[in-house]
Design a protein around this motif. Structure first.
Motif, mmCIF file in Angstrom:
data_model
loop_
_atom_site.group_PDB
_atom_site.id
_atom_site.type_symbol
_atom_site.label_atom_id
_atom_site.label_comp_id
_atom_site.label_asym_id
_atom_site.label_seq_id
_atom_site.Cartn_x
_atom_site.Cartn_y
_atom_site.Cartn_z
ATOM 1 N N LYS A 30 0.828 -1.233 -0.002
ATOM 2 C CA LYS A 30 0.031 0.048 0.135
ATOM 3 C C LYS A 30 0.747 1.287 -0.021
ATOM 4 O O LYS A 30 0.434 2.151 -0.498
ATOM 5 N N LEU A 31 1.947 1.204 0.728
ATOM 6 C CA LEU A 31 2.947 2.363 0.837
ATOM 7 C C LEU A 31 3.751 2.540 -0.323
ATOM 8 O O LEU A 31 4.207 3.716 -0.641
ATOM 9 N N VAL A 32 4.315 1.511 -0.774
ATOM 10 C CA VAL A 32 5.243 1.540 -1.836
ATOM 11 C C VAL A 32 4.706 1.495 -3.287
ATOM 12 O O VAL A 32 5.363 2.372 -4.081
ATOM 13 N N ILE A 33 4.031 0.868 -3.666
ATOM 14 C CA ILE A 33 3.405 0.717 -5.187
ATOM 15 C C ILE A 33 2.896 2.074 -5.613
ATOM 16 O O ILE A 33 3.742 2.334 -6.594
ATOM 17 N N PRO A 34 2.036 2.693 -5.033
ATOM 18 C CA PRO A 34 1.809 4.138 -5.720
ATOM 19 C C PRO A 34 3.076 5.216 -5.820
ATOM 20 O O PRO A 34 3.095 5.764 -7.005
ATOM 21 N N LYS A 35 3.825 5.056 -5.074
ATOM 22 C CA LYS A 35 4.948 6.079 -5.006
ATOM 23 C C LYS A 35 6.029 5.407 -5.991
ATOM 24 O O LYS A 35 6.678 6.247 -6.734
ATOM 25 N N ALA A 36 6.271 4.266 -6.072
ATOM 26 C CA ALA A 36 6.939 3.472 -7.196
ATOM 27 C C ALA A 36 6.659 3.796 -8.479
ATOM 28 O O ALA A 36 7.270 3.739 -9.369
ATOM 29 N N LEU A 37 5.299 3.885 -8.545
ATOM 30 C CA LEU A 37 4.780 4.011 -9.933
ATOM 31 C C LEU A 37 4.890 5.448 -10.359
ATOM 32 O O LEU A 37 4.971 5.649 -11.554
ATOM 33 N N ASP A 38 4.966 6.306 -9.401
ATOM 34 C CA ASP A 38 5.258 7.635 -9.678
ATOM 35 C C ASP A 38 6.909 8.099 -10.041
ATOM 36 O O ASP A 38 7.047 9.129 -10.203
ATOM 37 N N GLY A 39 7.714 6.908 -10.050
ATOM 38 C CA GLY A 39 9.046 7.091 -10.190
ATOM 39 C C GLY A 39 9.975 7.510 -8.948
ATOM 40 O O GLY A 39 11.139 7.665 -9.182
ATOM 41 N N ILE A 40 9.389 7.583 -7.767
ATOM 42 C CA ILE A 40 10.120 8.058 -6.515
ATOM 43 C C ILE A 40 11.272 7.008 -6.225
ATOM 44 O O ILE A 40 11.017 5.860 -6.085
ATOM 45 N N ASP A 41 12.261 7.376 -5.955
ATOM 46 C CA ASP A 41 13.389 6.524 -5.152
ATOM 47 C C ASP A 41 12.799 5.899 -3.736
ATOM 48 O O ASP A 41 12.370 7.022 -2.970
ATOM 49 N N LEU A 42 12.907 5.098 -3.272
ATOM 50 C CA LEU A 42 12.582 4.444 -1.859
ATOM 51 C C LEU A 42 13.504 3.677 -1.128
ATOM 52 O O LEU A 42 14.245 2.773 -1.608
ATOM 53 N N ILE A 43 13.446 3.713 0.107
ATOM 54 C CA ILE A 43 14.167 2.795 1.038
ATOM 55 C C ILE A 43 12.924 2.173 1.886
ATOM 56 O O ILE A 43 12.262 2.786 2.612
ATOM 57 N N GLY A 44 12.469 0.874 1.631
ATOM 58 C CA GLY A 44 11.620 0.124 2.413
ATOM 59 C C GLY A 44 12.199 -0.813 3.510
ATOM 60 O O GLY A 44 12.883 -1.449 3.281
ATOM 61 N N GLN A 45 11.714 -0.377 4.658
ATOM 62 C CA GLN A 45 12.004 -1.307 5.823
ATOM 63 C C GLN A 45 10.905 -2.160 6.211
ATOM 64 O O GLN A 45 9.946 -1.560 6.537
ATOM 65 N N ALA A 46 11.284 -3.551 5.832
ATOM 66 C CA ALA A 46 10.125 -4.515 5.973
ATOM 67 C C ALA A 46 11.028 -5.827 5.954
ATOM 68 O O ALA A 46 11.768 -5.976 5.174
ATOM 69 N N GLN A 47 10.418 -6.808 6.776
ATOM 70 C CA GLN A 47 11.023 -8.014 6.789
ATOM 71 C C GLN A 47 10.362 -9.063 5.712
ATOM 72 O O GLN A 47 9.523 -8.597 4.932
ATOM 73 N N THR A 48 11.391 -10.114 5.514
ATOM 74 C CA THR A 48 10.646 -11.108 4.694
ATOM 75 C C THR A 48 9.365 -11.759 5.145
ATOM 76 O O THR A 48 9.072 -11.685 6.050
ATOM 77 N N GLY A 49 8.495 -11.772 3.706
ATOM 78 C CA GLY A 49 7.074 -12.433 4.239
ATOM 79 C C GLY A 49 6.186 -11.267 4.262
ATOM 80 O O GLY A 49 4.952 -11.573 4.555
#
Length: 424
Positions: A30-49
């Motif tokens: 929910k947090l990553v996809i819309p921003k990534a679609l807009d071409g923004i560079d991201l650092i995502g902190q999330a565990q495997t799974g």
């Protein structure tokens, strides 16, 4: 809750997601996809799974220009196993898009086969840093058209000594690329890489990985070192283990546990000294259900994402809280529940106390089931199965056989059959 149908993405991607049984976005998606679609560079902190593979796979596939058969996205992963897994997930997600080509490149497989596929044209390359660099230096992988780079499990890659390789790849890709970086933890080295190679990245954090374990019931069993193995077998029997990962700290411990469990259970093992071919063979057996217990070291199990694991058993207490969280995170995948056991001998007490102190979720201390409790549990399972068969009906043929062959009291017949099953 946001659904994939709410996103402005290709209908083919939505169809694939629907076919795969995904409708709602996980928090990281929910947090990553819309921003990534807009071409923004991201650092995502999330565990495997957490669902992060689809978080970066959806934007990658959405932006691919199919007529251009040169690489447009690179995903870097720490291990061969994770590279294969991520490539497979991207392929599934893009299965409705005609002529989309995804390739996993890694060591342990003849480079010629990968070279031939690259020469024919590939849109997305997923691989380990060493093999990606190998293809770049051989002229097999042209980076001029790369628009997106994903660094997955970044902290694990740094622990494995891949920093120089990662930086080499990032430095050779076009400066105007989008860079997505995912990691369970954000040490200083990752911040340094982000500062050097990303453009004003947004930081996204989906709860602390140490807190993101609400559906895992955690137990600790204190014991003498000599009781460990016997206690392990009792746990496997008592809790009706269907599919389990057993973690050991050393290759020697893996070999010991695996060798002795094989007398009674469907077991195999993996550790870092095994050839890649041997590890792949064992992993396929585990995924296909030919074995239901896998004994492993941390290094050998890095990046594994296997659905259906209901128990993680720490035969040896992990070195620290991060290792503990990574281990137990192999169960309770995709919203399911799971259990994590830890066997703690006296010489491991200090590590156990440190883990318990740093872990916000409660670790419940329990005793190993006694032989009497095991007997009672076995009887209960048989009787519950019998009750279920009675409720299902369809026993007429069997009732007639009993009437014809036995002249004893019904309870005596039932007791004899129970005894026969218990002693089998």
């Amino acid at each position: 809750m946001m659904k994939f149908n709410d996103l402005n993405i290709l209908p083919e991607i939505k169809d694939s997601l629907d076919e795969l049984g995904f409708s709602k976005l996980t928090p990281i998606q929910k947090l990553v996809i819309p921003k990534a679609l807009d071409g923004i560079d991201l650092i995502g902190q999330a565990q495997t799974g957490s669902g992060k593979t689809f978080a970066f796979a959806v934007p990658i596939i959405e932006k691919i220009f199919i007529p251009d058969r040169s690489p447009q996205a690179i995903v870097l992963c720490p291990t061969r196993e994770l590279s294969m897994q991520v490539a497979s997930e991207i392929e599934k997600l893009g299965s409705k898009i005609k002529k989309l080509k995804v390739l996993a490149v890694y060591g342990g497989q003849p480079i010629g086969k990968q070279t031939r596929v690259l020469k024919k044209g590939v849109h997305v390359v997923v691989g380990t840093p060493g093999r990606v660099i190998d293809h770049i230096e051989r002229g097999n992988l042209d980076l001029i058209g790369i628009e997106r780079v994903v660094v997955d499990e970044a902290d694990e890659m740094l622990e494995m000594g891949f920093r120089e390789d990662i930086e080499t790849i990032l430095a050779r890709t076009p400066r105007q690329r989008q860079t997505l970086l995912f990691s369970a933890t954000i040490p200083a080295e990752i911040k340094q890489i982000a500062k050097k190679y990303q453009k004003d990245p947004e930081f996204i954090k989906v709860s602390d990985s140490r807190k993101n374990i609400p559906k895992i019931t955690q137990y600790a069993f204190k014991c003498d070192i000599k009781e460990k193995f016997n206690g392990l077998t009792r746990l496997i029997e008592a809790y009706d283990v269907k599919m389990a990962l057993i973690f050991c700290n050393t290759k020697k411990s893996v070999n010991y546990v695996s060798k002795h469990l094989k007398n009674d259970f469907n077991v195999d093992s993996i550790h870092g000294d095994m050839t890649q071919q041997m590890r792949d063979k064992v992993m396929n057996k585990f995924k296909n259900g030919n074995i239901n217990i896998l004994v492993a070291t941390d290094v050998a199990a890095r990046g594994l994402d296997i659905s259906g694991v209901d128990f993680v058993i720490n035969y040896d207490v992990p070195q620290n809280i991060d290792d503990y969280i990574h281990r137990i995170g192999r169960t309770a995948r995709a919203g399911k529940t799971g259990s994590a056991f830890m066997l703690v001998s006296k010489d491991e007490m200090s590590r156990f106390k440190n883990i318990r102190k740093a872990n916000p979720s409660k670790i419940i201390e329990k005793e190993f089931p006694t032989p009497e409790e095991l007997d009672s549990l076995k009887t209960e399972k048989i009787l519950n199965h019998a009750k279920a068969l009675i409720q299902d009906g369809d026993l007429d043929d069997y009732v007639n056989i009993i009437k014809k062959e036995f002249k004893y009291d019904n309870l005596e017949v039932a007791a004899a059959l129970l005894k026969m099953m218990r002693e089998n």
